[in-house]
Design a protein around this motif. Structure first.
Motif, PDB file in Angstrom:
ATOM      1  N   PHE A 141       0.794  -1.221   0.000  1.00 49.18           N
ATOM      2  CA  PHE A 141       0.000   0.000   0.000  1.00 49.18           C
ATOM      3  C   PHE A 141       0.825   1.269   0.000  1.00 49.18           C
ATOM      4  CE2 PHE A 141      -2.507  -3.392   1.927  1.00 49.18           C
ATOM      5  CZ  PHE A 141      -3.558  -3.412   1.044  1.00 49.18           C
ATOM      6  N   ASN A 142       1.669   1.469   0.986  1.00 51.81           N
ATOM      7  CA  ASN A 142       2.341   2.764   1.128  1.00 51.81           C
ATOM      8  C   ASN A 142       3.662   2.807   0.383  1.00 51.81           C
ATOM      9  OD1 ASN A 142       0.427   4.068   2.571  1.00 51.81           O
ATOM     10  ND2 ASN A 142       1.185   3.383   4.554  1.00 51.81           N
ATOM     11  N   THR A 143       3.637   2.904  -0.923  1.00 48.70           N
ATOM     12  CA  THR A 143       4.852   3.155  -1.682  1.00 48.70           C
ATOM     13  C   THR A 143       5.267   4.593  -1.449  1.00 48.70           C
ATOM     14  OG1 THR A 143       3.645   3.890  -3.629  1.00 48.70           O
ATOM     15  CG2 THR A 143       4.092   1.527  -3.449  1.00 48.70           C
ATOM     16  N   GLY A 144       6.525   4.913  -1.812  1.00 49.25           N
ATOM     17  CA  GLY A 144       6.989   6.282  -1.608  1.00 49.25           C
ATOM     18  C   GLY A 144       6.127   7.288  -2.329  1.00 49.25           C
ATOM     19  N   TYR A 145       5.628   6.906  -3.509  1.00 55.88           N
ATOM     20  CA  TYR A 145       4.817   7.813  -4.329  1.00 55.88           C
ATOM     21  C   TYR A 145       3.536   8.205  -3.608  1.00 55.88           C
ATOM     22  CZ  TYR A 145       2.023   9.357  -8.340  1.00 55.88           C
ATOM     23  OH  TYR A 145       1.231  10.066  -9.188  1.00 55.88           O
ATOM     24  N   THR A 146       2.790   7.198  -3.141  1.00 59.85           N
ATOM     25  CA  THR A 146       1.494   7.505  -2.525  1.00 59.85           C
ATOM     26  C   THR A 146       1.644   8.086  -1.127  1.00 59.85           C
ATOM     27  OG1 THR A 146       1.331   5.218  -1.761  1.00 59.85           O
ATOM     28  CG2 THR A 146       0.256   5.758  -3.846  1.00 59.85           C
ATOM     29  N   LEU A 196       3.892  10.191  -0.050  1.00 56.89           N
ATOM     30  CA  LEU A 196       4.146  11.634  -0.146  1.00 56.89           C
ATOM     31  C   LEU A 196       2.830  12.375  -0.345  1.00 56.89           C
ATOM     32  CD1 LEU A 196       5.814  14.198  -0.431  1.00 56.89           C
ATOM     33  CD2 LEU A 196       6.167  13.628  -2.847  1.00 56.89           C
ATOM     34  N   ALA A 197       1.989  11.876  -1.272  1.00 55.63           N
ATOM     35  CA  ALA A 197       0.690  12.507  -1.512  1.00 55.63           C
ATOM     36  C   ALA A 197      -0.174  12.469  -0.260  1.00 55.63           C
ATOM     37  CB  ALA A 197      -0.021  11.803  -2.665  1.00 55.63           C
ATOM     38  N   SER A 198      -0.176  11.349   0.440  1.00 57.04           N
ATOM     39  CA  SER A 198      -0.972  11.213   1.656  1.00 57.04           C
ATOM     40  C   SER A 198      -0.511  12.193   2.726  1.00 57.04           C
ATOM     41  CB  SER A 198      -0.888   9.777   2.189  1.00 57.04           C
ATOM     42  OG  SER A 198      -1.453   8.874   1.267  1.00 57.04           O
ATOM     43  N   THR A 199       0.809  12.380   2.811  1.00 53.58           N
ATOM     44  CA  THR A 199       1.355  13.338   3.779  1.00 53.58           C
ATOM     45  C   THR A 199       0.911  14.757   3.453  1.00 53.58           C
ATOM     46  OG1 THR A 199       3.291  11.937   4.146  1.00 53.58           O
ATOM     47  CG2 THR A 199       3.484  14.244   4.791  1.00 53.58           C
ATOM     48  N   ILE A 200       0.906  15.100   2.176  1.00 51.38           N
ATOM     49  CA  ILE A 200       0.459  16.433   1.761  1.00 51.38           C
ATOM     50  C   ILE A 200      -1.009  16.641   2.130  1.00 51.38           C
ATOM     51  CG2 ILE A 200       0.004  17.916  -0.236  1.00 51.38           C
ATOM     52  CD1 ILE A 200       2.464  16.626  -1.577  1.00 51.38           C
ATOM     53  N   LEU A 201      -1.848  15.644   1.840  1.00 56.01           N
ATOM     54  CA  LEU A 201      -3.277  15.755   2.163  1.00 56.01           C
ATOM     55  C   LEU A 201      -3.475  15.905   3.664  1.00 56.01           C
ATOM     56  CD1 LEU A 201      -4.938  13.129  -0.218  1.00 56.01           C
ATOM     57  CD2 LEU A 201      -4.678  15.589  -0.554  1.00 56.01           C
ATOM     58  N   HIS A 202      -2.753  15.107   4.433  1.00 62.28           N
ATOM     59  CA  HIS A 202      -2.884  15.194   5.893  1.00 62.28           C
ATOM     60  C   HIS A 202      -2.476  16.577   6.387  1.00 62.28           C
ATOM     61  CE1 HIS A 202      -1.616  14.718  10.119  1.00 62.28           C
ATOM     62  NE2 HIS A 202      -2.627  13.863  10.176  1.00 62.28           N
ATOM     63  N   ASN A 203      -1.382  17.101   5.842  1.00 66.35           N
ATOM     64  CA  ASN A 203      -0.909  18.413   6.278  1.00 66.35           C
ATOM     65  C   ASN A 203      -1.854  19.535   5.872  1.00 66.35           C
ATOM     66  OD1 ASN A 203       1.295  17.198   7.396  1.00 66.35           O
ATOM     67  ND2 ASN A 203       2.738  17.807   5.802  1.00 66.35           N
ATOM     68  N   PHE A 235       3.999  17.874  -6.351  1.00 63.65           N
ATOM     69  CA  PHE A 235       3.377  16.570  -6.594  1.00 63.65           C
ATOM     70  C   PHE A 235       2.269  16.749  -7.622  1.00 63.65           C
ATOM     71  CE2 PHE A 235       0.704  12.917  -5.997  1.00 63.65           C
ATOM     72  CZ  PHE A 235       1.614  11.896  -5.750  1.00 63.65           C
ATOM     73  N   ASP A 236       2.235  15.863  -8.596  1.00 60.79           N
ATOM     74  CA  ASP A 236       1.230  15.956  -9.662  1.00 60.79           C
ATOM     75  C   ASP A 236      -0.026  15.185  -9.269  1.00 60.79           C
ATOM     76  OD1 ASP A 236       2.797  17.522 -11.320  1.00 60.79           O
ATOM     77  OD2 ASP A 236       3.808  15.774 -12.182  1.00 60.79           O
ATOM     78  N   PHE A 237      -0.940  15.877  -8.607  1.00 66.07           N
ATOM     79  CA  PHE A 237      -2.224  15.263  -8.286  1.00 66.07           C
ATOM     80  C   PHE A 237      -3.082  15.193  -9.558  1.00 66.07           C
ATOM     81  CE2 PHE A 237      -1.020  16.651  -4.000  1.00 66.07           C
ATOM     82  CZ  PHE A 237      -1.391  15.538  -3.253  1.00 66.07           C
ATOM     83  N   PRO A 238      -4.081  14.302  -9.586  1.00 68.83           N
ATOM     84  CA  PRO A 238      -4.977  14.235 -10.752  1.00 68.83           C
ATOM     85  C   PRO A 238      -5.694  15.565 -10.983  1.00 68.83           C
ATOM     86  CG  PRO A 238      -5.272  12.318  -9.335  1.00 68.83           C
ATOM     87  CD  PRO A 238      -4.399  13.265  -8.585  1.00 68.83           C
ATOM     88  N   PRO A 263     -16.570  16.922  -6.691  1.00 67.99           N
ATOM     89  CA  PRO A 263     -15.232  16.912  -7.303  1.00 67.99           C
ATOM     90  C   PRO A 263     -14.572  18.295  -7.206  1.00 67.99           C
ATOM     91  CG  PRO A 263     -16.943  16.829  -8.989  1.00 67.99           C
ATOM     92  CD  PRO A 263     -17.641  16.700  -7.675  1.00 67.99           C
ATOM     93  N   PHE A 264     -13.250  18.294  -7.167  1.00 69.75           N
ATOM     94  CA  PHE A 264     -12.510  19.557  -7.165  1.00 69.75           C
ATOM     95  C   PHE A 264     -11.258  19.389  -8.018  1.00 69.75           C
ATOM     96  CE2 PHE A 264     -11.129  17.032  -3.575  1.00 69.75           C
ATOM     97  CZ  PHE A 264      -9.760  17.174  -3.520  1.00 69.75           C
ATOM     98  N   SER A 265     -10.726  20.503  -8.494  1.00 67.54           N
ATOM     99  CA  SER A 265      -9.617  20.444  -9.454  1.00 67.54           C
ATOM    100  C   SER A 265      -8.323  21.046  -8.918  1.00 67.54           C
ATOM    101  CB  SER A 265     -10.009  21.165 -10.746  1.00 67.54           C
ATOM    102  OG  SER A 265     -10.412  22.495 -10.471  1.00 67.54           O
ATOM    103  N   LYS A 266      -8.370  21.764  -7.801  1.00 68.48           N
ATOM    104  CA  LYS A 266      -7.159  22.361  -7.238  1.00 68.48           C
ATOM    105  C   LYS A 266      -6.925  21.771  -5.859  1.00 68.48           C
ATOM    106  CE  LYS A 266      -7.732  26.728  -9.729  1.00 68.48           C
ATOM    107  NZ  LYS A 266      -7.980  28.179  -9.609  1.00 68.48           N
ATOM    108  N   ILE A 267      -5.708  21.289  -5.623  1.00 69.76           N
ATOM    109  CA  ILE A 267      -5.420  20.594  -4.373  1.00 69.76           C
ATOM    110  C   ILE A 267      -5.597  21.510  -3.158  1.00 69.76           C
ATOM    111  CG2 ILE A 267      -2.937  21.058  -4.329  1.00 69.76           C
ATOM    112  CD1 ILE A 267      -4.848  17.814  -3.363  1.00 69.76           C
ATOM    113  N   GLY A 268      -5.481  22.828  -3.375  1.00 65.78           N
ATOM    114  CA  GLY A 268      -5.724  23.763  -2.279  1.00 65.78           C
ATOM    115  C   GLY A 268      -7.157  23.740  -1.789  1.00 65.78           C
TER     116      GLY A 268
END
Length: 210
Positions: A19-24, A26-33, A49-52, A126-131
Motif C-alpha cells: 500500500f504505502n509506496t513512496g509515491y502515494t 508523499l501525496a498522503s502526507t500532503i493531504l494530511h498536512n 506533486f502531480d495530483f490528478p 469533485p474539485f480540481s485544485k489541491i488547495g
C-alpha cells in the motif's frame, strides 16, 4: 500471547509491500498536512506533486466510537484496495482517501465495506485544485454528520443531498454562495460565459415549469 506482536508485523509488511509506496505516501502526507491548520498558512509552498486534474474526498467514520488504531488502519487499507490509485489519509476520527474517479462498481464495494465494518461514508463534490482539498474534506464530514442528525438510513452519503442543510447551518458566517453551487452548474455558467449562450437560464426555466 503472540497475537498482538504478529499483528504488528503483518501490518508493517502490508504497509511496506502493498500500500504505502513512496509515491502515494508523499501525496498522503500532503493531504494530511492540508487538514492541519498550522501547515502552509504562512505561505510555505506545497511540496511538488502531480495530483490528478479532478479529485473527490471520500471519508469513513465508524457508527460507534472506536479507539483501536489497527482497526482504523484496516479500513484505510480496504479503501486503498478499492481505489488502488487513491491517496489515503487519516484525520482525527476519520479515515479517508482522495480519488480521481468513482465508478458504480467501486460504489458497490463501498456499500459492502460500510455494512461489513459498520461505518458511514461521505463523498464530496469533485474539485480540481489541491488547495481546495480541506473544503471538500469538510463536505464529506458534513455529509456524515447531517445524515446522523436527519436519521438517514443510507450508508453512502453524497454531499449533494446535504448541501442545502450545510448552507442553512453556515448562514450566520461570512460565506460565498458560489461555494454551495454544484460543480456541474458552475461548468454550465462558465460555458455560457465563453459561448454567449443561455443554457443556464434554459435549465432554470425548464425546472420552474416542472
Amino acid at each position: 500471547k503472540l497475537l498482538h506482536g504478529i499483528g504488528l508485523i503483518l501490518f508493517r509488511k502490508l504497509d511496506e509491500h502493498n500500500f504505502n509506496t513512496g509515491y502515494t505516501s508523499l501525496a498522503s502526507t500532503i493531504l494530511h498536512n492540508l487538514l492541519d491548520t498550522s501547515e502552509y498558512n504562512d505561505g510555505t509552498p506545497l511540496p511538488r506533486f502531480d495530483f490528478p486534474d479532478k479529485m473527490r474526498s471520500i471519508v469513513a467514520r465508524f457508527l460507534y466510537p472506536v479507539n483501536n488504531r489497527h482497526l482504523k488502519r484496516t479500513v484505510i487499507m480496504e479503501l486503498e484496495q478499492i481505489f488502488p490509485k487513491g491517496f489515503s489519509f487519516q484525520h482525527k476520527g476519520y479515515m479517508g482517501i482522495g480519488v480521481n474517479e468513482l465508478t458504480d462498481r467501486q460504489k458497490q464495494k463501498l456499500r459492502n465495506l460500510c455494512h461489513y465494518r459498520e461505518i458511514n461514508i461521505g463523498i464530496s463534490w469533485p474539485f480540481s485544485k489541491i488547495g481546495q482539498f480541506k473544503k471538500h474534506f469538510a463536505q464529506s464530514v458534513q455529509s456524515i454528520k447531517y445524515a446522523e442528525v436527519l436519521q438517514v438510513d443510507r450508508r453512502i452519503l453524497d454531499y449533494t443531498d446535504f448541501v442545502y442543510y450545510d448552507l442553512l447551518h453556515q448562514l450566520n458566517e461570512k460565506l460565498m454562495l458560489e461555494d454551495y453551487c454544484h460543480p456541474t452548474l458552475q461548468l454550465l455558467k462558465h460555458y455560457d460565459r465563453n459561448n454567449n449562450s443561455d443554457l443556464y437560464y434554459t435549465l432554470n426555466t425548464y425546472l420552474e415549469c416542472d
